[in-house]
Design an enzyme around this catalytic site. Structure first.
Site, PDB file in Angstrom:
ATOM      1  N   ASN A 126      -7.144  -1.535  -1.238  1.00 50.72           N
ATOM      2  CA  ASN A 126      -6.356  -2.233   0.095  1.00 50.72           C
ATOM      3  C   ASN A 126      -5.240  -3.008  -0.449  1.00 50.72           C
ATOM      4  OD1 ASN A 126      -6.185  -4.327   2.440  1.00 50.72           O
ATOM      5  ND2 ASN A 126      -6.186  -5.869   0.770  1.00 50.72           N
ATOM      6  N   THR A 168      -5.746  -7.204   8.592  1.00 47.69           N
ATOM      7  CA  THR A 168      -5.635  -5.981   8.028  1.00 47.69           C
ATOM      8  C   THR A 168      -4.481  -5.282   7.336  1.00 47.69           C
ATOM      9  OG1 THR A 168      -5.470  -5.052  10.269  1.00 47.69           O
ATOM     10  CG2 THR A 168      -7.587  -5.403   9.554  1.00 47.69           C
ATOM     11  N   ASP A 177      -0.137  -5.671   0.634  1.00 47.10           N
ATOM     12  CA  ASP A 177      -1.167  -4.873   1.304  1.00 47.10           C
ATOM     13  C   ASP A 177      -0.772  -3.689   1.558  1.00 47.10           C
ATOM     14  OD1 ASP A 177      -3.723  -5.759   3.018  1.00 47.10           O
ATOM     15  OD2 ASP A 177      -2.532  -4.164   4.072  1.00 47.10           O
ATOM     16  N   ASP A 207     -13.953  -3.274  -2.232  1.00 51.03           N
ATOM     17  CA  ASP A 207     -13.324  -4.592  -2.100  1.00 51.03           C
ATOM     18  C   ASP A 207     -12.372  -4.731  -0.784  1.00 51.03           C
ATOM     19  OD1 ASP A 207     -12.723  -7.040  -4.160  1.00 51.03           O
ATOM     20  OD2 ASP A 207     -10.847  -6.534  -3.524  1.00 51.03           O
ATOM     21  N   HIS A 211     -10.334  -5.993   5.277  1.00 50.44           N
ATOM     22  CA  HIS A 211      -8.832  -6.127   5.055  1.00 50.44           C
ATOM     23  C   HIS A 211      -8.057  -4.620   5.647  1.00 50.44           C
ATOM     24  CE1 HIS A 211      -8.685 -10.419   4.342  1.00 50.44           C
ATOM     25  NE2 HIS A 211      -9.451 -10.007   3.550  1.00 50.44           N
ATOM     26  N   GLU A 254     -17.326  -4.603   1.153  1.00 45.21           N
ATOM     27  CA  GLU A 254     -17.298  -6.179   1.275  1.00 45.21           C
ATOM     28  C   GLU A 254     -16.453  -6.781   2.403  1.00 45.21           C
ATOM     29  OE1 GLU A 254     -15.643  -9.943  -1.649  1.00 45.21           O
ATOM     30  OE2 GLU A 254     -14.302  -8.061  -1.056  1.00 45.21           O
TER      31      GLU A 254
END
Length: 468
Positions: A126, A168, A177, A207, A211, A254
Site C-alpha cells: 500500500n 484508499t 500511497d 497490512d 486502504h 488487515e
C-alpha cells in the site's frame, strides 16, 4: 511411463500438502513472531511446534528503510527502536538488514516445512517510506518513474475515513500511497510475492488492506481500474503472470473496523481481522467480566471461519500502546477464549522480553525472540485443545457469575476461564461430557469431575483449566 507416473503422483502429493497447509492455518493457531529474524525463527521452530502452533507469521521481508540509528535498532520506551522501519519499503525484494537475507528466509521455510509449520509473511504493497530518496532507483524505473508510483490523491493525508476514495488513495500516517492499480507496479510486486512462494511462504497477511480499493470502489485519477485484489487473490493475471498456488495460500487482510471500512465486502473475498472483537475482549479483561452473551458475537459481518482474531496486535501494543498495560495473565485468559472457540483463526502476538504491562521494556532488540509466554503451559494446553476439538460445536456458558466462563466443545472438551484477580471459583456447570474425572492439561494435576451432566471443581483466580 513409470517416470511420468512418479511425476504425476508427486504433483498430486504437492497439491494435497498445500491444501492441507491452508486448512491447518485456518483451523490452527498462528504465532506472530514479531521482529524475530529469520534465523531466530528457524532456531525456535521446534519449540513453536511443541507449543502447539501450526503456523508462524513473520515481520515484513521486503527491503526497508535503514534510517539514522544504525543497524541494531534497539526497541526502547521512547520508540526510537524503529521497529516500524520494516513497514517502510524501499523496494520489493526479499531480505533486509533487520530480519535477514533471502537465503535466511529459504532456510527458515525449509525447516518449517520439515516440522509441518506453515509460514505467513506480512506484506505491505500500500505504501513506501516517506523518505523518497531512499527508494531504490531500479524499482522507481521499473514502475514507470516516480510520477506513476503513487496515486494522484497521495499528495495529502486522509481527511475523511468515511470517504472511500480518500481512504484508499490518500496518505495514511504520512506514508505515500502507492498506485497499486499501476500495471507496472503490479507486475513488479507479483515477482516479489511469487518469489516468496517459491522460497516457501504458505500465506500472507496484507497490512493496511482496507486502504487498497475493492473493484467497485471509486477510482483514483491515475488508476485505470481497481483490480489489485482480483490479481493478488489469484482470480486474474498481470501481463499473463498469475499468483502461484493461489487456491492453496492462506491470505488475510488487515481491514481494521471503523469508518467506512467495508469489512463485509473484504470478508467475502478473504479472511479479515476481527479488530472490534479484540477491543471488546480487552475491555472485558480489564473489567474482569467475561459475559457469555456479550462475548459470543464476533462483532463482524464476515463468517466466523473467515476472521482472524487476537487479544492484541502489534499495532495495539507497539503503535498505539492501548493494550500494552495488560498483564501476561490477562493475555493468557484472553487467548484461552479465542483459541478454544470454534470460529476464527487466533493469532498470538509475541511481546518483547522484559517487565510485563510495559510497552518496550528495553530488553529485546530487533531480530531477537520475544518473551516465553507463547510457551506458557496454559497457552500450550489451549493450543493443543484447539487441534483436538476441530469440527466440534461450541457453547459459551457462565458459572455463578460472569467472571467464570466455560467454552464447551460438544461432548469432547471444555476450557474454563476465571478472569477474577481476587477470588477462586467453585465450578458447577452443565455439560455434555461423559461422566468421569478430568485432569487439567495446563497443570497436569488440577482435577474436575463430571457426574450426571454437571462439571464440578475449583479454579484459582486468573487461571485456566483445559479439559478433554
Amino acid at each position: 511411463m513409470k517416470r511420468i507416473f512418479t511425476l504425476i503422483c508427486g504433483g498430486l502429493l504437492a497439491f494435497n500438502v498445500a491444501a492441507q497447509t491452508k486448512t491447518q492455518i485456518k483451523n490452527g493457531a498462528i504465532l506472530h513472531a514479531w521482529c524475530w529474524s529469520f534465523k531466530t525463527i528457524e532456531k525456535n521452530l521446534p519449540k513453536i511446534k511443541e507449543a502447539g502452533f501450526t503456523s508462524v507469521q513473520t515481520s515484513p521481508a521486503n527491503t526497508c528503510l535503514v534510517g539514522d540509528y544504525g543497524e541494531l535498532n534497539l526497541m526502547s520506551e521512547d520508540l526510537t527502536g524503529k521497529w516500524y522501519f520494516h513497514y517502510q519499503p524501499t523496494d520489493w525484494k526479499i531480505g533486509n538488514y533487520q530480519l535477514g537475507t533471502r537465503d535466511d528466509f529459504i532456510s527458515m521455510c525449509k525447516k518449517a516445512d520439515e516440522l509441518g509449520i506453515a509460514v505467513i509473511v506480512d506484506v505491505l504493497p500500500n505504501h513506501t517510506t516517506p523518505r523518497i530518496s531512499e527508494i531504490k532507483p531500479e524499482f522507481i524505473e521499473a514502475v514507470g518513474g516516480l510520477a506513476k508510483l503513487y496515486h494522484k490523491n497521495s499528495d495529502h493525508q486522509i481527511r475523511n475515513y468515511d470517504d472511500r476514495l480518500e481512504c484508499t488513495t490518500a496518505q495514511m500516517g504520512g506514508l505515500p500511497d502507492v498506485n497499486t492499480e499501476n500495471p507496472l507496479f503490479q507486475a513488479y510486486y507479483m515477482n516479489y510475492v511469487n518469489d516468496l512462494i517459491d522460497c516457501g511462504a504458505d500465506g500472507f497477511r496484507y497490512d493496511t488492506a482496507k486502504h487498497i480499493g475493492l473493484p467497485d470502489d471509486p477510482k483514483d485519477e491515475y488508476s485505470p481500474k481497481n483490480n489489485f485484489w482480483p490479481i493478488f487473490l489469484g482470480k486474474e493475471s498481470i501481463n499473463g503472470v498469475w499468483l502461484k498456488n493461489a487456491d492453496n495460500l492462506f491470505i488475510y487482510g488487515e481491514v481494521l473496523q471503523g469508518g467506512k471500512s467495508r469489512e463485509d465486502a473484504y470478508g467475502k473475498i478473504m479472511p479479515v481481522v476481527a479488530s472490534s472483537y479484540g477491543g471488546i475482549l480487552r475491555s472485558a479483561l480489564k473489567s474482569e467480566k467475561f459475559s457469555a452473551k456479550g462475548l459470543k458475537d464476533w462483532r463482524h459481518p464476515a463468517a466466523p471461519e473467515n476472521i482472524v482474531t487476537w487479544v492484541e496486535s502489534h499495532d495495539t501494543y507497539a503503535n498505539q500502546g492501548e493494550s500494552a498495560g495488560l498483564t501476561h495473565a490477562q493475555l493468557r485468559l484472553g487467548w484461552a477464549l479465542i483459541a478454544a472457540r470454534a470460529g476464527g483463526t487466533p493469532l498470538f502476538f509475541n511481546r518483547p522480553k522484559g517487565a510485563e504491562a510495559t510497552q518496550f521494556p528495553g530488553v529485546s532488540k530487533i531480530g531477537d525472540a520475544g518473551n516465553d509466554e507463547f510457551f506458557n503451559p496454559e497457552v500450550v494446553a489451549v493450543n493443543k485443545f484447539r487441534t483436538e476439538m476441530a469440527g466440534e460445536p461450541e457453547q459459551l456458558v457462565n458459572g455463578n457469575d460472569t467472571s467464570l466462563l466455560a467454552v464447551l466443545r460438544g461432548k469432547r472438551g471444555a476450557v474454563l476461564i476465571n478472569v477474577s484477580s481476587t477470588k477462586a471459583q467453585k465450578v458447577s456447570i452443565p455439560v455434555e461430557l461423559p461422566d468421569g474425572t478430568y485432569v487439567d492439561h495446563a497443570t497436569g494435576k488440577n482435577k474436575f469431575t463430571v457426574q450426571n451432566g454437571t462439571l464440578t471443581g475449583k479454579l484459582g483466580k486468573q487461571k485456566i483449566a483445559v479439559l478433554y
